[in-house]
Write a protein that holds these residues in place. Structure first.
Motif, short mmCIF file in Angstrom:
data_model
loop_
_atom_site.label_atom_id
_atom_site.label_comp_id
_atom_site.label_asym_id
_atom_site.label_seq_id
_atom_site.Cartn_x
_atom_site.Cartn_y
_atom_site.Cartn_z
N LYS A 92 0.83 -1.20 0.00
CA LYS A 92 0.00 0.00 0.00
C LYS A 92 0.86 1.26 0.00
CE LYS A 92 -4.16 1.89 0.48
NZ LYS A 92 -5.22 1.69 -0.53
N GLY A 93 0.63 2.15 -0.96
CA GLY A 93 1.39 3.38 -1.07
C GLY A 93 2.60 3.30 -1.98
N THR A 94 2.84 2.13 -2.57
CA THR A 94 4.04 1.97 -3.39
C THR A 94 3.77 1.44 -4.79
OG1 THR A 94 4.56 -0.36 -2.85
CG2 THR A 94 5.25 1.31 -1.26
N THR A 95 2.52 1.16 -5.13
CA THR A 95 2.26 0.43 -6.37
C THR A 95 2.52 1.25 -7.62
OG1 THR A 95 -0.11 0.96 -6.27
CG2 THR A 95 0.60 -1.11 -5.27
N HIS A 96 2.75 2.56 -7.48
CA HIS A 96 3.14 3.35 -8.67
C HIS A 96 4.55 2.97 -9.13
CE1 HIS A 96 4.43 5.50 -5.08
NE2 HIS A 96 5.33 6.18 -5.78
N PHE A 97 5.29 2.22 -8.31
CA PHE A 97 6.61 1.74 -8.71
C PHE A 97 6.57 0.37 -9.39
CE2 PHE A 97 8.08 4.47 -5.04
CZ PHE A 97 8.85 5.34 -5.80
N VAL A 98 5.44 -0.32 -9.33
CA VAL A 98 5.39 -1.71 -9.79
C VAL A 98 5.42 -1.78 -11.32
CG1 VAL A 98 4.05 -3.85 -9.78
CG2 VAL A 98 4.16 -2.44 -7.72
N THR A 99 6.30 -2.62 -11.84
CA THR A 99 6.43 -2.82 -13.29
C THR A 99 5.72 -4.09 -13.69
OG1 THR A 99 8.40 -4.20 -13.12
CG2 THR A 99 8.74 -1.81 -13.13
N THR A 100 5.74 -4.38 -14.98
CA THR A 100 5.26 -5.69 -15.44
C THR A 100 6.38 -6.72 -15.27
OG1 THR A 100 6.02 -5.37 -17.72
CG2 THR A 100 3.80 -4.58 -17.18
N ILE A 101 5.99 -7.96 -15.15
CA ILE A 101 6.97 -9.04 -15.06
C ILE A 101 7.74 -9.16 -16.37
CG2 ILE A 101 7.19 -11.56 -14.89
CD1 ILE A 101 4.90 -11.45 -12.84
N GLN A 102 7.08 -8.83 -17.49
CA GLN A 102 7.78 -8.88 -18.78
C GLN A 102 8.98 -7.95 -18.81
OE1 GLN A 102 4.55 -8.86 -18.28
NE2 GLN A 102 3.37 -9.86 -19.93
N GLU A 103 8.89 -6.80 -18.13
CA GLU A 103 10.03 -5.88 -18.08
C GLU A 103 11.21 -6.52 -17.34
OE1 GLU A 103 8.82 -1.44 -17.54
OE2 GLU A 103 7.15 -2.63 -16.77
N GLY A 104 10.91 -7.23 -16.28
CA GLY A 104 11.97 -7.92 -15.56
C GLY A 104 12.61 -9.00 -16.40
N LEU A 105 11.80 -9.76 -17.13
CA LEU A 105 12.35 -10.81 -17.99
C LEU A 105 13.17 -10.22 -19.13
CD1 LEU A 105 9.30 -13.24 -18.13
CD2 LEU A 105 11.46 -13.58 -16.90
N GLU A 106 12.75 -9.07 -19.64
CA GLU A 106 13.53 -8.41 -20.70
C GLU A 106 14.90 -8.01 -20.17
OE1 GLU A 106 13.47 -4.50 -23.66
OE2 GLU A 106 11.92 -4.75 -22.13
N ILE A 107 14.94 -7.52 -18.94
CA ILE A 107 16.23 -7.17 -18.33
C ILE A 107 17.11 -8.41 -18.23
CG2 ILE A 107 17.29 -6.50 -16.14
CD1 ILE A 107 15.02 -4.42 -15.88
N MET A 108 16.54 -9.53 -17.79
CA MET A 108 17.34 -10.75 -17.67
C MET A 108 17.83 -11.22 -19.04
SD MET A 108 17.48 -11.06 -14.50
CE MET A 108 18.42 -12.58 -14.47
N GLU A 109 17.00 -11.07 -20.07
CA GLU A 109 17.42 -11.44 -21.43
C GLU A 109 18.63 -10.61 -21.86
OE1 GLU A 109 16.62 -13.62 -23.67
OE2 GLU A 109 14.49 -14.13 -23.60
N ASN A 110 18.71 -9.37 -21.38
CA ASN A 110 19.79 -8.48 -21.78
C ASN A 110 20.99 -8.52 -20.83
OD1 ASN A 110 19.06 -6.51 -24.22
ND2 ASN A 110 17.19 -7.05 -23.13
N LEU A 111 20.93 -9.39 -19.84
CA LEU A 111 22.07 -9.60 -18.96
C LEU A 111 22.78 -10.91 -19.28
CD1 LEU A 111 20.65 -8.42 -15.49
CD2 LEU A 111 22.30 -7.23 -16.93
N ARG A 112 22.04 -12.02 -19.24
CA ARG A 112 22.64 -13.33 -19.46
C ARG A 112 23.27 -13.42 -20.84
NH1 ARG A 112 24.74 -16.61 -16.34
NH2 ARG A 112 22.92 -16.50 -14.95
N GLY A 113 24.59 -13.65 -20.86
CA GLY A 113 25.32 -13.74 -22.12
C GLY A 113 25.88 -12.41 -22.59
N TYR A 114 25.24 -11.31 -22.18
CA TYR A 114 25.68 -9.98 -22.61
C TYR A 114 26.66 -9.35 -21.63
CZ TYR A 114 22.17 -10.10 -26.28
OH TYR A 114 21.43 -10.44 -27.38
N THR A 115 26.81 -9.97 -20.45
CA THR A 115 27.79 -9.49 -19.49
C THR A 115 28.24 -10.68 -18.65
OG1 THR A 115 28.25 -7.77 -17.85
CG2 THR A 115 26.14 -8.90 -17.66
#
Length: 450
Positions: A349-372
Protein backbone atom coordinates in the motif's frame (compact mmCIF):
# COMPACT_ATOMS: atom_id res chain seq x y z
CA UNK A 1 59.56 -10.52 -52.15
CA UNK A 2 59.76 -11.43 -48.45
CA UNK A 3 56.42 -9.72 -47.89
CA UNK A 4 54.84 -11.79 -50.68
CA UNK A 5 56.20 -15.03 -49.18
CA UNK A 6 54.80 -14.12 -45.78
CA UNK A 7 51.37 -13.45 -47.27
CA UNK A 8 51.39 -16.76 -49.14
CA UNK A 9 52.47 -18.68 -46.04
CA UNK A 10 49.65 -17.04 -44.06
CA UNK A 11 47.08 -18.22 -46.59
CA UNK A 12 48.12 -21.84 -46.29
CA UNK A 13 48.66 -21.78 -42.50
CA UNK A 14 46.45 -24.48 -40.90
CA UNK A 15 45.12 -22.07 -38.27
CA UNK A 16 44.22 -19.33 -40.74
CA UNK A 17 40.68 -20.59 -41.40
CA UNK A 18 40.02 -20.96 -37.65
CA UNK A 19 41.30 -17.45 -37.06
CA UNK A 20 38.96 -16.09 -39.75
CA UNK A 21 36.00 -17.81 -38.09
CA UNK A 22 37.07 -16.39 -34.71
CA UNK A 23 37.40 -12.88 -36.12
CA UNK A 24 33.96 -13.07 -37.71
CA UNK A 25 32.52 -14.26 -34.41
CA UNK A 26 34.27 -11.46 -32.51
CA UNK A 27 32.69 -8.95 -34.88
CA UNK A 28 29.24 -10.43 -34.19
CA UNK A 29 29.78 -10.19 -30.46
CA UNK A 30 30.98 -6.61 -30.68
CA UNK A 31 27.87 -5.69 -32.65
CA UNK A 32 25.63 -7.22 -29.98
CA UNK A 33 26.90 -4.89 -27.26
CA UNK A 34 27.05 -1.67 -29.29
CA UNK A 35 23.63 -0.46 -28.11
CA UNK A 36 24.63 -0.78 -24.47
CA UNK A 37 27.99 0.91 -24.98
CA UNK A 38 26.21 3.83 -26.62
CA UNK A 39 23.55 4.07 -23.91
CA UNK A 40 26.01 3.67 -21.03
CA UNK A 41 27.74 6.94 -21.94
CA UNK A 42 24.56 8.79 -20.96
CA UNK A 43 23.69 6.89 -17.78
CA UNK A 44 24.57 9.03 -14.72
CA UNK A 45 26.69 7.29 -12.09
CA UNK A 46 27.86 8.33 -8.68
CA UNK A 47 31.46 8.52 -9.83
CA UNK A 48 30.60 10.74 -12.81
CA UNK A 49 28.55 13.07 -10.61
CA UNK A 50 31.10 13.39 -7.80
CA UNK A 51 31.66 17.11 -8.39
CA UNK A 52 27.93 17.84 -8.24
CA UNK A 53 27.59 15.78 -5.07
CA UNK A 54 30.37 17.74 -3.41
CA UNK A 55 28.68 21.05 -4.31
CA UNK A 56 25.39 19.92 -2.81
CA UNK A 57 27.20 18.57 0.24
CA UNK A 58 28.74 21.99 0.86
CA UNK A 59 25.34 23.66 0.51
CA UNK A 60 23.78 21.29 3.04
CA UNK A 61 26.66 21.72 5.50
CA UNK A 62 26.44 25.49 5.23
CA UNK A 63 22.68 25.43 5.79
CA UNK A 64 23.04 23.21 8.86
CA UNK A 65 26.08 25.08 10.19
CA UNK A 66 28.08 21.85 10.20
CA UNK A 67 31.57 20.67 9.29
CA UNK A 68 33.15 17.87 7.26
CA UNK A 69 33.80 16.10 10.54
CA UNK A 70 30.07 16.25 11.32
CA UNK A 71 29.29 14.85 7.86
CA UNK A 72 31.42 11.77 8.54
CA UNK A 73 29.66 11.14 11.88
CA UNK A 74 26.79 8.74 11.29
CA UNK A 75 25.02 9.81 14.47
CA UNK A 76 25.05 13.39 13.17
CA UNK A 77 23.55 12.10 9.92
CA UNK A 78 20.76 10.37 11.87
CA UNK A 79 20.06 13.41 14.06
CA UNK A 80 19.87 15.69 11.04
CA UNK A 81 17.60 13.63 8.82
CA UNK A 82 15.34 15.99 6.91
CA UNK A 83 11.68 15.24 7.62
CA UNK A 84 10.08 18.67 7.40
CA UNK A 85 8.95 20.08 4.07
CA UNK A 86 9.88 23.64 5.06
CA UNK A 87 13.47 22.63 5.67
CA UNK A 88 13.47 20.47 2.54
CA UNK A 89 12.42 23.46 0.38
CA UNK A 90 15.54 25.32 1.47
CA UNK A 91 17.74 22.43 0.31
CA UNK A 92 15.85 21.09 -2.70
CA UNK A 93 13.86 23.24 -5.15
CA UNK A 94 10.16 22.37 -4.93
CA UNK A 95 7.09 23.89 -6.51
CA UNK A 96 4.22 24.88 -4.24
CA UNK A 97 2.29 21.90 -5.59
CA UNK A 98 5.13 19.48 -4.81
CA UNK A 99 5.50 20.88 -1.30
CA UNK A 100 1.76 20.57 -0.76
CA UNK A 101 1.80 16.95 -1.91
CA UNK A 102 4.67 16.10 0.45
CA UNK A 103 2.86 17.73 3.37
CA UNK A 104 -0.32 15.82 2.51
CA UNK A 105 1.42 12.45 2.18
CA UNK A 106 3.31 12.95 5.44
CA UNK A 107 0.02 12.89 7.33
CA UNK A 108 -0.27 9.20 6.48
CA UNK A 109 3.23 7.97 5.66
CA UNK A 110 6.39 8.91 7.53
CA UNK A 111 9.36 10.19 5.56
CA UNK A 112 12.92 11.20 6.39
CA UNK A 113 16.12 11.45 4.37
CA UNK A 114 19.73 11.65 5.56
CA UNK A 115 21.80 14.70 4.59
CA UNK A 116 24.11 12.38 2.63
CA UNK A 117 21.32 10.84 0.55
CA UNK A 118 19.81 14.27 0.01
CA UNK A 119 23.13 15.39 -1.49
CA UNK A 120 22.73 12.76 -4.21
CA UNK A 121 19.45 14.22 -5.46
CA UNK A 122 19.45 16.27 -8.65
CA UNK A 123 18.04 19.69 -7.84
CA UNK A 124 16.83 20.38 -11.38
CA UNK A 125 15.14 17.05 -12.10
CA UNK A 126 11.89 16.07 -10.32
CA UNK A 127 12.24 12.62 -11.94
CA UNK A 128 15.71 12.08 -10.49
CA UNK A 129 15.89 8.35 -9.60
CA UNK A 130 17.40 9.14 -6.20
CA UNK A 131 14.84 11.81 -5.45
CA UNK A 132 11.97 9.48 -6.37
CA UNK A 133 13.18 6.95 -3.82
CA UNK A 134 13.45 9.45 -0.96
CA UNK A 135 10.85 12.18 -1.43
CA UNK A 136 7.11 11.43 -1.01
CA UNK A 137 4.82 11.46 -4.03
CA UNK A 138 1.09 12.10 -4.23
CA UNK A 139 0.81 8.68 -5.87
CA UNK A 140 1.34 7.13 -2.45
CA UNK A 141 -2.06 8.46 -1.39
CA UNK A 142 -3.75 7.65 -4.69
CA UNK A 143 -2.89 3.94 -4.38
CA UNK A 144 -6.16 1.97 -4.30
CA UNK A 145 -4.59 -1.38 -5.18
CA UNK A 146 -1.81 -2.12 -2.71
CA UNK A 147 -2.06 -4.09 0.52
CA UNK A 148 -0.62 -3.28 3.93
CA UNK A 149 1.07 -6.68 4.27
CA UNK A 150 1.07 -8.56 0.95
CA UNK A 151 3.74 -10.95 2.28
CA UNK A 152 1.52 -11.95 5.24
CA UNK A 153 4.42 -11.41 7.63
CA UNK A 154 1.97 -11.13 10.52
CA UNK A 155 0.96 -14.72 9.82
CA UNK A 156 4.54 -16.04 9.50
CA UNK A 157 5.79 -14.83 12.89
CA UNK A 158 5.93 -17.77 15.32
CA UNK A 159 7.80 -15.67 17.94
CA UNK A 160 8.36 -11.96 18.65
CA UNK A 161 10.35 -10.22 15.91
CA UNK A 162 10.64 -13.46 13.88
CA UNK A 163 9.53 -13.88 10.27
CA UNK A 164 9.82 -17.47 9.02
CA UNK A 165 8.96 -18.60 5.50
CA UNK A 166 11.53 -21.35 4.92
CA UNK A 167 12.66 -24.56 6.59
CA UNK A 168 16.24 -23.69 7.57
CA UNK A 169 16.35 -19.89 7.86
CA UNK A 170 14.45 -16.96 9.30
CA UNK A 171 14.49 -13.21 9.89
CA UNK A 172 14.88 -11.16 13.06
CA UNK A 173 13.25 -7.73 12.65
CA UNK A 174 15.50 -5.79 15.01
CA UNK A 175 14.26 -2.21 14.56
CA UNK A 176 12.00 0.13 12.62
CA UNK A 177 14.79 2.75 12.29
CA UNK A 178 16.30 3.72 8.94
CA UNK A 179 18.66 6.41 7.75
CA UNK A 180 16.15 7.13 4.97
CA UNK A 181 12.61 5.81 4.63
CA UNK A 182 12.43 4.45 1.09
CA UNK A 183 9.22 5.34 -0.71
CA UNK A 184 9.01 1.75 -1.99
CA UNK A 185 9.50 0.18 1.47
CA UNK A 186 7.82 -3.20 1.92
CA UNK A 187 7.44 -2.69 5.70
CA UNK A 188 6.13 0.86 5.83
CA UNK A 189 3.30 -0.40 8.03
CA UNK A 190 5.93 -0.93 10.77
CA UNK A 191 7.64 2.46 10.51
CA UNK A 192 5.28 4.39 12.76
CA UNK A 193 6.14 7.93 13.80
CA UNK A 194 8.96 7.24 16.28
CA UNK A 195 12.22 5.30 15.95
CA UNK A 196 11.70 2.22 18.08
CA UNK A 197 14.28 -0.59 18.17
CA UNK A 198 13.11 -3.99 19.35
CA UNK A 199 13.03 -4.40 23.10
CA UNK A 200 15.57 -6.56 24.90
CA UNK A 201 12.75 -8.91 25.87
CA UNK A 202 11.61 -9.36 22.26
CA UNK A 203 15.14 -10.04 20.99
CA UNK A 204 15.72 -12.56 23.79
CA UNK A 205 12.46 -14.29 22.88
CA UNK A 206 13.51 -14.42 19.21
CA UNK A 207 16.89 -15.91 20.12
CA UNK A 208 15.26 -18.50 22.36
CA UNK A 209 13.00 -19.53 19.48
CA UNK A 210 16.06 -20.01 17.27
CA UNK A 211 17.82 -21.96 20.03
CA UNK A 212 14.85 -24.32 20.32
CA UNK A 213 14.58 -25.03 16.59
CA UNK A 214 17.68 -26.93 15.54
CA UNK A 215 16.90 -26.86 11.83
CA UNK A 216 17.53 -23.10 11.70
CA UNK A 217 21.06 -22.67 10.35
CA UNK A 218 20.84 -19.18 8.78
CA UNK A 219 19.63 -16.01 10.51
CA UNK A 220 19.05 -12.69 8.74
CA UNK A 221 18.97 -9.58 10.93
CA UNK A 222 16.90 -6.88 9.27
CA UNK A 223 14.35 -4.20 10.11
CA UNK A 224 14.13 -1.25 9.43
CA UNK A 225 17.89 -1.11 9.22
CA UNK A 226 19.85 -3.03 11.87
CA UNK A 227 22.98 -0.96 11.23
CA UNK A 228 21.23 2.02 12.81
CA UNK A 229 21.64 0.14 16.11
CA UNK A 230 24.72 0.66 18.26
CA UNK A 231 27.82 -1.47 17.80
CA UNK A 232 27.41 -2.91 21.31
CA UNK A 233 23.79 -3.95 20.80
CA UNK A 234 24.58 -5.60 17.46
CA UNK A 235 27.60 -7.30 19.02
CA UNK A 236 25.39 -8.77 21.75
CA UNK A 237 22.83 -10.12 19.25
CA UNK A 238 25.53 -11.66 17.05
CA UNK A 239 27.30 -13.18 20.06
CA UNK A 240 24.07 -14.82 21.19
CA UNK A 241 23.65 -16.30 17.70
CA UNK A 242 27.29 -17.44 17.69
CA UNK A 243 26.58 -19.37 20.86
CA UNK A 244 23.83 -21.41 19.19
CA UNK A 245 25.60 -24.43 17.73
CA UNK A 246 23.22 -25.05 14.83
CA UNK A 247 23.36 -21.44 13.56
CA UNK A 248 25.96 -21.64 10.80
CA UNK A 249 25.81 -18.19 9.23
CA UNK A 250 24.52 -14.72 10.07
CA UNK A 251 23.35 -12.13 7.57
CA UNK A 252 22.61 -8.43 7.93
CA UNK A 253 20.22 -6.68 5.57
CA UNK A 254 21.11 -2.99 5.46
CA UNK A 255 20.75 -0.02 3.16
CA UNK A 256 23.19 2.23 5.05
CA UNK A 257 26.01 1.63 2.51
CA UNK A 258 23.62 3.42 0.11
CA UNK A 259 21.85 5.98 2.27
CA UNK A 260 24.39 6.67 5.03
CA UNK A 261 27.77 5.05 4.27
CA UNK A 262 29.32 6.99 7.14
CA UNK A 263 27.85 4.31 9.42
CA UNK A 264 30.49 1.86 8.20
CA UNK A 265 33.34 2.64 10.59
CA UNK A 266 36.56 0.81 11.50
CA UNK A 267 35.03 0.07 14.92
CA UNK A 268 31.94 -1.50 13.35
CA UNK A 269 34.03 -3.59 10.97
CA UNK A 270 36.29 -4.80 13.78
CA UNK A 271 33.22 -5.90 15.70
CA UNK A 272 31.63 -7.67 12.73
CA UNK A 273 34.89 -9.44 11.96
CA UNK A 274 34.58 -11.33 15.26
CA UNK A 275 31.40 -13.02 14.07
CA UNK A 276 32.39 -14.81 10.87
CA UNK A 277 30.87 -16.24 8.78
CA UNK A 278 28.79 -13.12 8.29
CA UNK A 279 27.28 -11.62 5.15
CA UNK A 280 25.86 -8.17 4.38
CA UNK A 281 23.18 -7.73 1.73
CA UNK A 282 22.58 -4.15 0.76
CA UNK A 283 20.18 -2.34 -1.58
CA UNK A 284 21.51 -0.17 -4.40
CA UNK A 285 18.84 0.55 -7.03
CA UNK A 286 20.53 2.99 -9.43
CA UNK A 287 24.10 3.72 -10.62
CA UNK A 288 23.80 7.25 -9.17
CA UNK A 289 23.88 5.68 -5.70
CA UNK A 290 27.28 4.05 -6.29
CA UNK A 291 29.54 6.84 -5.05
CA UNK A 292 33.06 7.29 -3.70
CA UNK A 293 31.69 7.40 -0.17
CA UNK A 294 29.82 4.16 -0.78
CA UNK A 295 33.06 2.63 -2.09
CA UNK A 296 34.87 3.69 1.08
CA UNK A 297 32.23 1.86 3.12
CA UNK A 298 32.09 -1.31 1.06
CA UNK A 299 35.88 -1.52 0.88
CA UNK A 300 36.11 -1.44 4.67
CA UNK A 301 33.57 -4.24 4.91
CA UNK A 302 35.36 -6.28 2.25
CA UNK A 303 38.70 -5.86 4.05
CA UNK A 304 37.02 -7.24 7.18
CA UNK A 305 36.26 -10.40 5.18
CA UNK A 306 32.53 -9.67 4.89
CA UNK A 307 30.93 -10.84 1.68
CA UNK A 308 28.62 -8.25 0.13
CA UNK A 309 25.56 -8.84 -2.01
CA UNK A 310 23.00 -6.49 -3.51
CA UNK A 311 19.24 -6.89 -3.55
CA UNK A 312 17.84 -4.35 -5.99
CA UNK A 313 14.13 -3.78 -6.44
CA UNK A 314 12.78 -3.33 -9.96
CA UNK A 315 11.15 0.12 -9.84
CA UNK A 316 9.20 1.91 -12.55
CA UNK A 317 10.89 5.12 -13.65
CA UNK A 318 14.06 4.30 -11.71
CA UNK A 319 15.72 1.16 -13.04
CA UNK A 320 13.24 -0.69 -15.26
CA UNK A 321 15.61 -0.43 -18.21
CA UNK A 322 18.05 -3.15 -19.33
CA UNK A 323 20.92 -0.71 -19.84
CA UNK A 324 20.47 0.99 -16.47
CA UNK A 325 20.31 -2.31 -14.62
CA UNK A 326 23.39 -3.60 -16.40
CA UNK A 327 25.28 -0.41 -15.60
CA UNK A 328 24.21 -0.69 -11.96
CA UNK A 329 25.55 -4.22 -11.76
CA UNK A 330 28.85 -3.21 -13.34
CA UNK A 331 29.23 -0.31 -10.90
CA UNK A 332 28.47 -2.62 -7.97
CA UNK A 333 31.18 -5.09 -8.91
CA UNK A 334 33.65 -2.19 -8.96
CA UNK A 335 32.89 -1.55 -5.27
CA UNK A 336 33.11 -5.21 -4.13
CA UNK A 337 29.33 -5.86 -4.16
CA UNK A 338 27.97 -8.92 -5.97
CA UNK A 339 24.53 -8.44 -7.60
CA UNK A 340 22.39 -11.08 -5.89
CA UNK A 341 18.69 -10.42 -6.49
CA UNK A 342 16.45 -8.20 -8.58
CA UNK A 343 13.17 -8.24 -6.69
CA UNK A 344 9.91 -7.67 -8.50
CA UNK A 345 8.29 -4.84 -6.51
CA UNK A 346 5.67 -6.01 -4.02
CA UNK A 347 2.18 -4.48 -4.13
CA UNK A 348 2.56 -2.68 -0.79
CA UNK A 349 0.00 0.00 0.00
CA UNK A 350 1.39 3.38 -1.07
CA UNK A 351 4.04 1.97 -3.39
CA UNK A 352 2.26 0.43 -6.37
CA UNK A 353 3.14 3.35 -8.67
CA UNK A 354 6.61 1.74 -8.71
CA UNK A 355 5.39 -1.71 -9.79
CA UNK A 356 6.43 -2.82 -13.29
CA UNK A 357 5.26 -5.69 -15.44
CA UNK A 358 6.97 -9.04 -15.06
CA UNK A 359 7.78 -8.88 -18.78
CA UNK A 360 10.03 -5.88 -18.08
CA UNK A 361 11.97 -7.92 -15.56
CA UNK A 362 12.35 -10.81 -17.99
CA UNK A 363 13.53 -8.41 -20.70
CA UNK A 364 16.23 -7.17 -18.33
CA UNK A 365 17.34 -10.75 -17.67
CA UNK A 366 17.42 -11.44 -21.43
CA UNK A 367 19.79 -8.48 -21.78
CA UNK A 368 22.07 -9.60 -18.96
CA UNK A 369 22.64 -13.33 -19.46
CA UNK A 370 25.32 -13.74 -22.12
CA UNK A 371 25.68 -9.98 -22.61
CA UNK A 372 27.79 -9.49 -19.49
CA UNK A 373 29.80 -11.57 -17.05
CA UNK A 374 27.95 -14.02 -14.85
CA UNK A 375 29.08 -12.07 -11.78
CA UNK A 376 26.87 -9.21 -13.01
CA UNK A 377 23.76 -11.39 -13.48
CA UNK A 378 21.53 -11.57 -10.37
CA UNK A 379 18.42 -13.71 -9.93
CA UNK A 380 15.10 -12.11 -10.85
CA UNK A 381 12.72 -12.92 -8.01
CA UNK A 382 9.01 -12.54 -7.45
CA UNK A 383 7.63 -13.11 -3.97
CA UNK A 384 4.68 -15.45 -4.08
CA UNK A 385 1.56 -13.94 -2.47
CA UNK A 386 0.83 -14.58 1.17
CA UNK A 387 4.41 -15.22 2.21
CA UNK A 388 4.79 -18.38 0.10
CA UNK A 389 8.41 -17.53 -0.67
CA UNK A 390 10.79 -16.26 -3.31
CA UNK A 391 10.29 -17.69 -6.80
CA UNK A 392 12.97 -17.19 -9.48
CA UNK A 393 11.82 -16.15 -12.94
CA UNK A 394 13.92 -16.77 -16.04
CA UNK A 395 13.51 -16.39 -19.79
CA UNK A 396 12.74 -19.75 -21.38
CA UNK A 397 16.01 -21.41 -22.41
CA UNK A 398 14.90 -25.05 -22.24
CA UNK A 399 12.53 -25.59 -25.18
CA UNK A 400 11.84 -29.32 -24.99
CA UNK A 401 13.04 -32.51 -23.29
CA UNK A 402 13.16 -35.95 -24.92
CA UNK A 403 14.65 -39.24 -23.84
CA UNK A 404 18.01 -38.81 -25.58
CA UNK A 405 18.27 -35.07 -26.10
CA UNK A 406 17.01 -31.63 -25.17
CA UNK A 407 16.39 -28.54 -27.24
CA UNK A 408 17.87 -25.34 -25.82
CA UNK A 409 17.81 -21.68 -26.79
CA UNK A 410 21.02 -19.72 -26.24
CA UNK A 411 21.30 -16.14 -25.01
CA UNK A 412 21.46 -15.07 -28.70
CA UNK A 413 18.25 -16.90 -29.53
CA UNK A 414 19.97 -19.72 -31.43
CA UNK A 415 18.48 -23.21 -31.07
CA UNK A 416 20.54 -26.34 -30.40
CA UNK A 417 19.87 -29.99 -29.70
CA UNK A 418 22.08 -31.32 -26.89
CA UNK A 419 22.46 -34.85 -25.59
CA UNK A 420 20.51 -35.78 -22.50
CA UNK A 421 22.80 -38.09 -20.53
CA UNK A 422 25.16 -39.11 -23.36
CA UNK A 423 25.54 -38.98 -27.11
CA UNK A 424 23.65 -41.78 -28.83
CA UNK A 425 24.07 -41.97 -32.59
CA UNK A 426 20.48 -40.95 -33.17
CA UNK A 427 21.12 -37.49 -31.73
CA UNK A 428 23.60 -36.25 -34.32
CA UNK A 429 21.05 -35.09 -36.88
CA UNK A 430 20.33 -31.39 -36.36
CA UNK A 431 16.82 -29.97 -36.31
CA UNK A 432 15.85 -28.08 -39.44
CA UNK A 433 15.64 -24.74 -37.60
CA UNK A 434 19.16 -24.78 -36.16
CA UNK A 435 20.82 -21.39 -36.62
CA UNK A 436 24.53 -21.46 -35.68
CA UNK A 437 27.46 -19.46 -37.03
CA UNK A 438 29.64 -22.53 -36.57
CA UNK A 439 27.42 -25.19 -38.06
CA UNK A 440 25.65 -27.95 -36.12
CA UNK A 441 28.64 -30.26 -35.92
CA UNK A 442 30.75 -27.63 -34.15
CA UNK A 443 27.93 -26.88 -31.75
CA UNK A 444 27.50 -30.59 -31.01
CA UNK A 445 31.22 -31.00 -30.44
CA UNK A 446 31.24 -28.11 -27.97
CA UNK A 447 28.64 -29.97 -25.88
CA UNK A 448 30.30 -33.38 -26.01
CA UNK A 449 31.59 -34.54 -22.60
CA UNK A 450 35.37 -34.81 -22.50
Amino acid sequence: MDSLINKKSLLVHPDHEKRQVAMKRAGELKHRIEDYLKAAKHIPTGFKLEEQYQTRKRNILNFLGATDSDWQNWRWQMRNRVSDVRKLRQLLPLTDEEAGHIEFVSRKFRWAVSPYYLSLMQTDNPNCPVRMQGIPSIWEIRDNWGKEDPMAEEYTSPAPRITRRYADRLIINATNQCAMFCRHCQRRRNIGEVDRPASVEDIKAAIEYIRANHEVRDVLITGGDPLTLSDDWLDWILTELDNIEHVEIKRIGSRVPVTMPQRITPKLCNMLEKHHPIFVNTHFNHPMEVTREALKATRMLAKAGIQLGNQAVLLKGINNDPHIMKKLNHELLKIHVRPYYIFHAKPVKGTTHFVTTIQEGLEIMENLRGYTSGLAVPWYIINAPGGAGKTPLLPQYLLSVEKDNVMIRTWEGKVFRCANGGYPASSVDPPSDVDSPYGWEAGLKDNTPS
